[in-house]
Design an enzyme around this catalytic site. Structure first.
Site, PDB file in Angstrom:
ATOM      1  N   HIS A 214       0.814  -1.217   0.000  1.00  0.00           N
ATOM      2  CA  HIS A 214       0.000   0.000   0.000  1.00  0.00           C
ATOM      3  C   HIS A 214       0.847   1.266   0.000  1.00  0.00           C
ATOM      4  CE1 HIS A 214       0.568   1.018   4.336  1.00  0.00           C
ATOM      5  NE2 HIS A 214       0.625  -0.284   4.526  1.00  0.00           N
TER       6      HIS A 214
ATOM      7  N   CYS B 157       2.555  -4.836   6.992  1.00  0.00           N
ATOM      8  CA  CYS B 157       2.291  -4.669   5.571  1.00  0.00           C
ATOM      9  C   CYS B 157       3.479  -3.984   4.886  1.00  0.00           C
ATOM     10  CB  CYS B 157       1.017  -3.863   5.359  1.00  0.00           C
ATOM     11  SG  CYS B 157      -0.484  -4.809   5.720  1.00  0.00           S
TER      12      CYS B 157
END
Length: 541
Positions: free
Chosen positions: A433, A452
């Site tokens: 992301h 992440c």
């Protein structure tokens, strides 16, 4: 002809290995009726093979005919190829199996009955299957080494291995079992090179761990110069000063070791320069084992995230077509990014951040207890998704277990996920992301997230992914982005994603590069290999 370590074999066994591998087993079985011998042989095989479904299935399909212990030329060729492969397995950075070679040779020498022959047949098959599995898909089980290495070894089939050796040319089939990737071949070549350097004494004296910079002179500069020459970063030189040639060599070394390439040999650079040949050899051997863990088919187009390199790449037909810096999970508790492979299915433009339960209870609940208006940029929602009025809730009554609400950050420039996320649904809740924290990408070590993978150039990454399904991917992306609405965009071509961890790899330029062991995982892998019997020369340098 066979790569068998004779030092561990007695003269009798040496003769036996040669005779039994290249000649017949020479069992005298004429005293029993032929049909009884066949029955006893089959029974022995069925009994010995029962512990491995694949081996048992192969022999049932093969009508319990031998592939190792017969007197034909192909049986002899298979025996020879197997013993040679077992005796030479350490070239792949796997535990030495010379003791097993000696044991098998002794059993071959001492086989006296039909039952002995049947049991030996299966033992040879099992030795071959074990060899094939270890060399093709890995000797270690990743998750048993570190709970962040959730990658599963590729599946293998004992019956397929045995069918292959039965139907193929034995020596060629043995050679075909190792990973066929260019990376594996390059790592093995580097392993041989480093082993030769270890035997030659390494790269010479190490340097004091203090900062060295252009313009300086003295014995430490000479030591740095000599070390860089030995490592292949400089041509031979008699300079006594940290000149332009040394500076350029230091910059190249830094670039190939994941360091800021400023040409100044600070303490971090000196620490890497001082790493021994043996230390680098360990990294290469670990990288070879890790290469065996990856799927055989990576995908003609795939995404490759190397955690230790802090990069994310798009690879098309083996060539890197896009690369960006990344931030990985912080080296702390459950924040470390896991290693696994999955398939990217879609991206979300203008994403909401649905705060993971662990972050809600560990980070935000204590703040809410102290101040109900804490983290006001994040919505609190009930089980039906309705927004909760903070002033009407006494957060002090809740524990981490009893907290009944969820938390969501709506789409915005301040959203923790930035303006786009890339999804490959997995049970670890890991994805790639954007991020508003752009300053982190300028740092040398980029381990700051909750797990992440953050991308420095997420828009460009999106354009590259969309290029195969849109005539103008940039225009399409920004048209959706400008709506401000959370939008799911399916990828017409799903893309494999491989999140890996390599402290040693060979670049597209053919240069071996090294990275620091950010999470300490490679140290664990090496320790496991060493416990299993992988050894290095005692020479350090």
């Amino acid at each position: 002809m066979m790569c068998i370590p004779h030092a561990i074999l007695s003269p009798k066994l040496r003769a036996g290995v040669f005779a039994l591998a290249l000649g017949g087993l020479g069992l005298g079985m004429t005293s029993a009726p032929a049909q009884a011998q066949v029955t006893a042989f089959k029974q022995a095989i069925a009994e010995a093979a029962s512990s491995d479904d694949g081996v048992a299935a192969f022999y049932r399909e093969n009508d319990y005919q031998p592939i190792w212990t017969g007197s034909g030329d192909m049986d002899r060729a298979r025996r020879s190829a197997l013993l040679a492969a077992l005796g030479n397995i350490s070239v792949h950075g796997l535990p030495d199996r010379s003791v097993e070679v000696a044991r098998l040779a002794e059993q071959m020498q001492n086989a006296r009955t039909t039952r002995d022959l049947g049991l030996l047949e299966v033992q040879l098959s099992q030795a071959f299957v074990d060899y094939a599995t270890d060399i093709q898909t890995g000797f270690l089980v990743p998750s048993q080494i570190d709970d962040g290495m959730v990658r599963e070894n590729p599946e293998t089939n004992s019956s397929d291995f045995l069918t292959g050796i039965r139907d193929g040319q034995p020596t060629a089939f043995m050679r075909s079992l190792a990973p066929k990737s260019s990376q594996y071949r390059a790592l093995m070549k580097e392993k041989f090179r480093l082993e030769a350097l270890v035997q030659q004494g390494g790269w010479g004296p190490t340097l004091p761990n203090r900062k060295l910079e252009p313009g300086q002179s003295g014995p430490d500069i000479v030591a740095l110069r000599n070390r860089l020459i030995s490592m292949g970063y400089m041509q031979r030189s008699a300079t006594l000063t940290y000149d332009g040639a040394i500076e350029a060599a230091v910059q190249q070394f830094q670039a190939e070791h994941g360091l800021e390439a400023d040409g100044v040999a600070g303490k971090g650079t000196i620490a890497e320069v001082n790493k021994s040949v043996s230390a680098r050899l360990k990294s290469v051997i670990v990288a070879m084992e890790r290469e065996r863990w990856l799927p055989t088919e990576r995908g003609e187009r795939h995404v490759l995230v190397n955690q230790t390199d802090f990069t994310a790449r798009i690879v098309d037909h083996g060539d890197v077509t896009f690369e960006t810096r990344s931030v990985i999970g912080k080296n702390q508790g459950d924040r470390r990014s896991p290693e696994f492979s999955d398939v990217m299915e879609h991206m979300v433009i203008n994403p909401s951040w649905y705060v993971p339960r662990s972050i809600v209870t560990k980070e935000y609940l204590p703040k809410l207890k102290a101040n109900p208006n804490a983290a006001s940029h994040i919505e609190i929602t009930d089980s039906r998704g309705r927004r909760v009025n903070r002033s009407a809730v006494d957060f002090t009554q809740f524990t981490a277990r009893s907290f009944p609400f969820a938390m969501r950050q709506p789409p915005s420039n301040r959203n923790a996920l930035g303006l786009v996320k890339f999804m490959f649904p997995n049970k670890y809740n890991i994805y790639l992301h954007d991020t508003p924290a752009k300053n982190l990408f300028s740092r040398e070590v980029r381990a700051y997230s909750h797990g992440c993978i953050r991308l420095q150039q997420p828009f460009e990454f999106a354009y590259a992914l969309l290029a195969r399904q849109s005539e103008d991917p940039k225009e399409f992306f920004h048209r959706v982005l400008n709506t401000g609405k959370e939008t799911k965009v399916e990828l017409e071509q799903n893309i494999p994603v491989h999140i890996i961890y390599r402290t040693a790899f060979v670049s597209s330029k053919g240069r071996t590069e090294f990275r620091r062991d950010v999470y300490g995982r490679d140290a664990k892998v090496w320790a496991a290999l060493e416990r299993a019997g992988v050894v290095l020369s005692s020479v350090q340098g």
